[in-house]
Design a protein around this motif. Structure first.
Motif, PDB file in Angstrom:
ATOM      1  N   HIS A 652      -5.203   7.464   2.821  1.00 21.31           N
ATOM      2  CA  HIS A 652      -5.289   8.878   2.245  1.00 21.31           C
ATOM      3  C   HIS A 652      -6.816   9.308   2.084  1.00 21.31           C
ATOM      4  O   HIS A 652      -7.501   8.600   1.740  1.00 21.31           O
ATOM      5  CB  HIS A 652      -4.318   9.429   1.376  1.00 21.31           C
ATOM      6  N   TRP A 676      -0.273   1.015  -0.509  1.00 21.77           N
ATOM      7  CA  TRP A 676       1.128   1.867  -0.734  1.00 21.77           C
ATOM      8  C   TRP A 676       2.166   1.002  -1.454  1.00 21.77           C
ATOM      9  O   TRP A 676       2.201  -0.074  -1.023  1.00 21.77           O
ATOM     10  CB  TRP A 676       1.603   2.350   0.424  1.00 21.77           C
ATOM     11  N   SER A 692       1.549   6.274  -3.423  1.00 19.85           N
ATOM     12  CA  SER A 692       0.206   5.891  -3.410  1.00 19.85           C
ATOM     13  C   SER A 692      -0.169   5.051  -4.448  1.00 19.85           C
ATOM     14  O   SER A 692       0.271   5.079  -5.655  1.00 19.85           O
ATOM     15  CB  SER A 692      -0.647   7.021  -3.612  1.00 19.85           C
ATOM     16  N   LEU A 700       3.526   9.475   0.433  1.00 26.85           N
ATOM     17  CA  LEU A 700       3.379   9.812   2.056  1.00 26.85           C
ATOM     18  C   LEU A 700       4.467  10.553   2.501  1.00 26.85           C
ATOM     19  O   LEU A 700       5.680  10.120   2.703  1.00 26.85           O
ATOM     20  CB  LEU A 700       3.355   8.409   2.757  1.00 26.85           C
ATOM     21  N   ARG A 709      -0.580  12.957   1.453  1.00 28.44           N
ATOM     22  CA  ARG A 709      -0.222  12.564   0.459  1.00 28.44           C
ATOM     23  C   ARG A 709       0.044  13.519  -0.545  1.00 28.44           C
ATOM     24  O   ARG A 709      -0.873  14.444  -0.969  1.00 28.44           O
ATOM     25  CB  ARG A 709      -1.226  11.545  -0.414  1.00 28.44           C
TER      26      ARG A 709
END
Length: 783
Positions: A652, A676, A692, A700, A709
């Motif tokens: 992200h 993640w 995250s 996500l 995100r």
């Protein structure tokens, strides 16, 4: 079924949260048809033009319509059909019997229908009056005579030779009266009055609404009312001591058929039940009427959609050794329950999970409205399900005649039976609740012996809802042999989930959406689809049809529908979904989302292709592939598997998802962005969410196709958008959207999107689609 979609809201992404007994049955039908005492049809009567003609419209007999024996699970050789032309009148609701009957009507077609010959709007200010004469056959002498009504909507009062013999409230259950004391030995007169306020009253009304009987714009998901007698009326001679009902429940635990022989004037009598197959007796037992009689059925041949085998049943009442009454019937040996299958709660038929794929079947006809024109027509909609590969049908907000259940039993379709709802948007008062529950019990009693019927659906989308949990518990106690659905569409329209029952049932249009099982309830999709295609020349009101998503062509309809079944098989079935109900089998008035047109003249879809898709779905449930699982609670990185890009990872950046090259020399920030935490799916415990690494509490998710995100706002929509179901891929896993199954997490041009194979957007491009939607689950860059 949800209300019709607003104009211009048709996009894909719109979010809305057998043997001797059967031969005897046929023989009985022939006897009944031959002894029907209908008078010659007056030449003045003619049917009215139907808005649309079905293949059977012009096959309906004037003076002997629906001549088949109407009660297949309790048969006797002697009976007389009273269907045909009756004298008819309409008065004010409070008026007494009219002095003259100036019209005629063909029973059992409702006054609003073309086949009745009346075809008139009936309102809450009207009362319907029926009258005809009959003569009791002389060979019935010495027996009681019972007058039977399959169904009459709604409040019916019956007189014979001027004496009231009974009154009944209820539009969906049968009723009968012993009229022997009123008979005079010659020509007899029966008069019936019916008052039907439709939605203006507080009773079970289903989809009926008081509307113009001619095709018109509007109406949405509600249709023409059906007032008065709508099922067969018939006479039957019985002994003074006689069987009134058979309650039959198969028990596979000890291979017996449990039978309660309900009987009238049966004190001191003995009931004997015999089960046979092909003329060979397999078991017999005796007991007191009203008690449980267990008949052994060794090595039973189990009833299922693949093999809908029916045993013949004979029940007798004995006075000592003398037989005083005999009835014929049939039964299927099967069980239905919920059980853990690979740690997921599923409905199991005969102890095994089989995915139930069916349609919403509302049972309306453009010529007969509530009444199919012929028995062949009644069978045809069920046969269409079999032809298209379905193994289940949800009978929606209506209860059909007993012959419909006979065909479902014989053809092999699992039936979900709705109790017709009271009017929408109203809280029912005490008397309405008492009446609704009494009628529900009567409906259960009437159909409790049908092997095809596997689930009672109590309420729908909150229509007339109340006491959901109590009702579910009571229905389960009243019929513990079947599943109970306390509310179909618990996610919709202000409905309140009772929290109990055997299934949790969502409605998602177009769907198939996300329905997750719980620790106590299996997950089913009570409604989805609604794909529309209007066939010129086969529209109820040309130009007035609507659907939940219009399709531009037959090809588009086929592709889209088969795609939905594929999505369920690949994504939702492994994620815990156990059944799905597609809206719907036929168009109904201005609803144009049927697989067949309303007139049953055109099958819109490719039958072979749809059947293959359904068979693949059913087979996948019988022989499931190993589930694709991801480890939860730890950190992982998702690597691209597309050749030439396998050094790139999902990361992200400023809240948007991209792919980027990550290696040992990358910055700590990039490594964190590409890491993640895999957690249990926020919206479905059988799927996954990705939190995250460096923004805990942010996940996500997809929004307007773009993947990003975001922090959770706690909403059901966010949780669904942030839930991904793992599907097997070559060299990795594919991540399918939980609420838009069949759409996948895809990288394209370094950006990450929610993409659909065959879609029209740039990110749906077919080139390397499978590779771009397959991800390797690697160790984390930032542990």
């Amino acid at each position: 079924m949800k209300s019709a979609p607003a104009p211009h809201r048709r996009t894909l992404w719109r979010r809305l949260t057998a043997g001797t007994g059967l031969l005897a049955l046929l023989a009985t039908a022939l006897v009944g048809a031959g002894t029907a005492p209908a008078a010659a049809a007056p030449t003045a009567w003619t049917p009215k033009p139907a808005p649309m003609t079905t293949p059977w419209t012009n096959q309906v007999s004037v003076d002997n319509p629906l001549p088949e024996y109407p009660r297949p699970q309790l048969t006797r050789p002697d009976w007389a059909n009273l269907n045909g032309i009756w004298d008819f009148a309409v008065t004010g609701r409070d008026a007494g019997q009219p002095a003259s009957f100036s019209e005629q009507i063909r029973v059992p077609f409702v006054a609003e229908s073309a086949l009745s010959g009346v075809k008139r709007k009936i309102t809450e200010n009207d009362k319907l009056w029926y009258k005809r004469t009959f003569t009791v056959p002389s060979n019935w002498n010495g027996r009681r005579v019972v007058l039977n009504f399959g169904a009459s909507d709604w409040q019916s009062t019956v007189w014979v030779n001027g004496t009231q013999v009974g009154a009944h409230k209820g539009g969906f259950d049968s009723f009968s009266y012993d009229i022997t004391p009123q008979l005079n030995g010659g020509s007899n007169t029966v008069v019936v009055s019916v008052y039907d306020p439709t939605q203006t009253g507080g009773q079970a009304v289903g989809k009926q609404r008081i509307n113009d009987v001619n095709p018109h714009a509007g109406g949405g998901i509600f249709y023409t009312a059906a007032s008065g007698i709508w099922q067969t009326v018939w006479l039957e001679p019985v002994a003074a001591s006689h069987v009134t009902r058979l309650d039959m429940t198969p028990n596979l635990g000890d291979n017996t058929l449990r039978v309660k022989v309900r009987a009238a004037s049966a004190n001191g009598r003995t009931a004997r039940v015999t089960v046979s197959s092909g003329g060979t007796v397999v078991g017999t037992a005796t007991g007191a009427p009203g008690s449980d009689i267990s008949v052994s059925v060794p090595n039973p041949r189990l009833w299922s959609p693949d093999d809908p085998f029916l045993y013949d049943v004979r029940a007798e009442l004995l006075d000592g050794t003398a037989v005083v009454d005999t009835v014929g019937s049939y039964a299927g040996m099967r069980s239905i329950a919920v059980a853990k299958v690979d740690n997921i709660l599923r409905p199991v038929l005969n102890g095994k999970f089989v995915f139930q794929t069916g349609t919403l079947d509302q049972g309306y006809w453009p010529d007969g409205i509530y009444t199919a024109p012929t028995d062949a027509a009644l069978k045809s909609d069920l046969q269409a399900h079999k032809d298209l590969g379905f193994n289940m049908v949800r009978k929606h907000i209506k209860v059909e005649p007993q012959r419909w259940f006979y065909w479902a039993d014989k053809l092999g379709l699992l039936v979900w039976q709705d109790m017709p709802a009271m009017d929408t948007g109203k809280t029912p008062d005490g008397p309405s609740r008492t009446q609704w529950e009494a009628e529900y019990h009567a409906v259960i009693d009437q159909h409790r012996s049908s092997p095809s019927l596997v689930m009672w659906v109590n309420q729908n989308e909150g229509w007339g809802q109340y006491d959901q949990a109590r009702i579910a518990n009571e229905v389960k106690a009243y019929d513990p042999s079947r599943l109970v659905n306390n509310m179909s569409g618990v996610n919709c329209c202000g409905s309140v989930d009772g929290g109990n029952g055997d299934v949790i049932d969502n409605h998602v249009y177009v769907g198939p959406g996300n329905t997750a099982p719980t620790a106590t309830r299996a997950a089913v999709l009570g409604e989805f689809g609604g794909l529309g295609y209007k066939v010129p020349g086969h529209e109820w009101f040309p130009g007035g049809g609507f659907s939940y998503e219009d399709q531009a062509s037959v090809s588009a309809l086929n592709n889209r529908f088969v795609g939905l079944l594929y999505a369920i098989r690949i994504g939702q079935l492994p994620a815990g979904l156990s059944a799905s109900v597609y809206t719907e089998i036929t168009d109904v008035e201005n609803e144009a989302n049927g697989l067949l047109t309303y007139d049953r003249q055109v099958v819109k879809v490719d039958t072979a292709r749809v059947k293959a898709a359904n068979q693949a779905l059913i087979q996948a449930s019988k022989t499931p592939a190993p589930p694709v699982t991801l480890p939860t609670g730890g950190y992982k990185s998702l690597r691209v598997t597309t050749p030439g890009h396998t050094n790139k990872y999902l990361r992200h950046s400023e809240a948007l998802a991209y792919t980027a090259v990550v290696d040992s020399g990358s910055s700590a920030l990039l490594k964190n962005d590409a890491t993640w935490k895999v957690v249990t799916g926020l919206a479905n415990g059988n799927c996954y969410s990705f939190e995250s690494r460096n923004y805990p509490g942010e996940y996500l998710r997809h929004r307007d196709f773009r993947v990003r995100r975001d922090a959770s706002d706690g909403s059901a929509l966010f949780k669904a958008d942030a839930t991904w179901c793992a599907v097997a891929g070559s060299g990795g896993v594919r991540l399918s959207s939980a609420n838009l199954p069949g759409s996948y997490l895809r990288h394209i041009g370094s950006e990450v999107w929610l993409a659909t194979p065959g879609g029209t957007h740039a990110w749906d491009d077919a080139a390397t689609f499978t590779e771009d939607t397959t991800w390797a689950v690697d160790g984390p860059w930032a542990p």
